[in-house]
Design an enzyme around this catalytic site. Structure first.
Site, PDB file in Angstrom:
ATOM      1  N   ILE A 159       0.821  -1.207   0.000  1.00  0.00           N
ATOM      2  CA  ILE A 159       0.000   0.000   0.000  1.00  0.00           C
ATOM      3  C   ILE A 159       0.864   1.270   0.000  1.00  0.00           C
ATOM      4  O   ILE A 159       0.382   2.347  -0.383  1.00  0.00           O
ATOM      5  CB  ILE A 159      -0.965  -0.026   1.208  1.00  0.00           C
ATOM      6  CG1 ILE A 159      -2.175   0.849   0.962  1.00  0.00           C
ATOM      7  CG2 ILE A 159      -0.258   0.346   2.505  1.00  0.00           C
ATOM      8  CD1 ILE A 159      -3.305   0.619   1.969  1.00  0.00           C
ATOM      9  N   VAL A 174       4.056  -5.974  10.532  1.00  0.00           N
ATOM     10  CA  VAL A 174       2.843  -6.790  10.447  1.00  0.00           C
ATOM     11  C   VAL A 174       3.211  -8.228  10.809  1.00  0.00           C
ATOM     12  O   VAL A 174       4.047  -8.847  10.136  1.00  0.00           O
ATOM     13  CB  VAL A 174       2.227  -6.725   9.036  1.00  0.00           C
ATOM     14  CG1 VAL A 174       0.985  -7.615   8.962  1.00  0.00           C
ATOM     15  CG2 VAL A 174       1.884  -5.291   8.659  1.00  0.00           C
ATOM     16  N   HIS A 215       5.651 -12.160   5.551  1.00  0.00           N
ATOM     17  CA  HIS A 215       5.574 -11.600   4.203  1.00  0.00           C
ATOM     18  C   HIS A 215       6.958 -11.379   3.648  1.00  0.00           C
ATOM     19  O   HIS A 215       7.878 -11.034   4.375  1.00  0.00           O
ATOM     20  CB  HIS A 215       4.775 -10.285   4.181  1.00  0.00           C
ATOM     21  CG  HIS A 215       5.195  -9.281   5.207  1.00  0.00           C
ATOM     22  ND1 HIS A 215       4.860  -9.401   6.543  1.00  0.00           N
ATOM     23  CD2 HIS A 215       5.930  -8.145   5.108  1.00  0.00           C
ATOM     24  CE1 HIS A 215       5.360  -8.384   7.212  1.00  0.00           C
ATOM     25  NE2 HIS A 215       6.034  -7.602   6.372  1.00  0.00           N
TER      26      HIS A 215
HETATM   27  P1  AMP Z   1       7.068  -4.924   7.525  1.00  0.00           P
HETATM   28  O1  AMP Z   1       7.739  -3.753   8.174  1.00  0.00           O
HETATM   29  O2  AMP Z   1       8.018  -5.835   6.823  1.00  0.00           O
HETATM   30  O3  AMP Z   1       6.150  -5.659   8.482  1.00  0.00           O
HETATM   31  O4  AMP Z   1       6.195  -4.315   6.362  1.00  0.00           O
HETATM   32  C1  AMP Z   1       4.800  -4.195   6.377  1.00  0.00           C
HETATM   33  C2  AMP Z   1       4.392  -3.679   5.019  1.00  0.00           C
HETATM   34  O5  AMP Z   1       2.991  -3.805   4.896  1.00  0.00           O
HETATM   35  C3  AMP Z   1       4.724  -2.201   4.772  1.00  0.00           C
HETATM   36  O6  AMP Z   1       5.553  -2.095   3.609  1.00  0.00           O
HETATM   37  C4  AMP Z   1       3.342  -1.559   4.544  1.00  0.00           C
HETATM   38  O7  AMP Z   1       3.364  -0.540   3.570  1.00  0.00           O
HETATM   39  C5  AMP Z   1       2.512  -2.753   4.112  1.00  0.00           C
HETATM   40  N1  AMP Z   1       1.067  -2.641   4.373  1.00  0.00           N
HETATM   41  C6  AMP Z   1       0.459  -2.297   5.530  1.00  0.00           C
HETATM   42  N2  AMP Z   1      -0.876  -2.345   5.399  1.00  0.00           N
HETATM   43  C7  AMP Z   1      -1.126  -2.754   4.130  1.00  0.00           C
HETATM   44  C8  AMP Z   1      -2.317  -2.999   3.382  1.00  0.00           C
HETATM   45  N3  AMP Z   1      -3.544  -2.832   3.916  1.00  0.00           N
HETATM   46  N4  AMP Z   1      -2.192  -3.395   2.095  1.00  0.00           N
HETATM   47  C9  AMP Z   1      -0.977  -3.553   1.550  1.00  0.00           C
HETATM   48  N5  AMP Z   1       0.181  -3.349   2.195  1.00  0.00           N
HETATM   49  C10 AMP Z   1       0.115  -2.950   3.470  1.00  0.00           C
END
Ligand code: AMP
Length: 126
Positions: free
Chosen positions: A40, A106, A110
């Site tokens: 996002i 998150v 991922h």
């Molecule tokens: P991390 O720091 O590796 O946990 O990265 C989490 C990623 O999730 C970040 O790059 C955010 O921009 C992405 N993110 C958070 N919410 C969403 C969402 N609803 N849809 C797509 N990406 C998201």
């Protein structure tokens, strides 16, 4: 972001909600075990997140608990995403942030797939 216990999966995390269809995503690809969707807040021209459909907190959890089939699907989906987004030939980067020092925000495993332009040095050496 709050610290999360690597052994306890929080089913209210944002990617769990995406997997349940409670919030939308911009889907790039999907198979039985894996979903890929656009980040996002993209950090490069192409920035796709690849997640297992199973409830795994992070790489450590996935490596221990996921089936060989799930692990193979995840590996192959990363390559597929690079192909379908057109970044395979020019090169790209795959990153997974894990836990506190990895700056994971998150708590659902991922992989970030980044490319479409130069990604830069591997990490900031400070
Ligand atoms: P991390 O720091 O590796 O946990 O990265 C989490 C990623 O999730 C970040 O790059 C955010 O921009 C992405 N993110 C958070 N919410 C969403 C969402 N609803 N849809 C797509 N990406 C998201």
């Amino acid at each position: 972001m709050a610290h999360h216990d690597q052994t306890t999966y929080d089913d209210q995390n944002i990617f769990a909600k995406i997997l349940r269809g409670e919030i939308p995503c911009n889907k790039v690809a999907e198979d039985e075990h894996t979903l890929a969707f656009a980040d996002i807040n993209p950090a490069r021209a192409v920035h796709v997140l690849v997640i297992p459909k199973g409830a795994y907190v992070d790489w450590q959890d996935f490596a221990v608990r996921a089936s060989a089939e799930e692990q193979a699907a995840f590996t192959r989906m990363i390559a597929h995403v690079a192909e379908v987004t057109g970044i395979a030939d020019s090169g790209f980067r795959v990153i997974s942030n894990i836990g506190v020092n990895g700056h994971q925000e998150v708590p659902h495993l991922h992989m970030h797939v980044l490319g479409g332009e130069p990604v830069g040095r591997m990490v900031d050496r400070g």
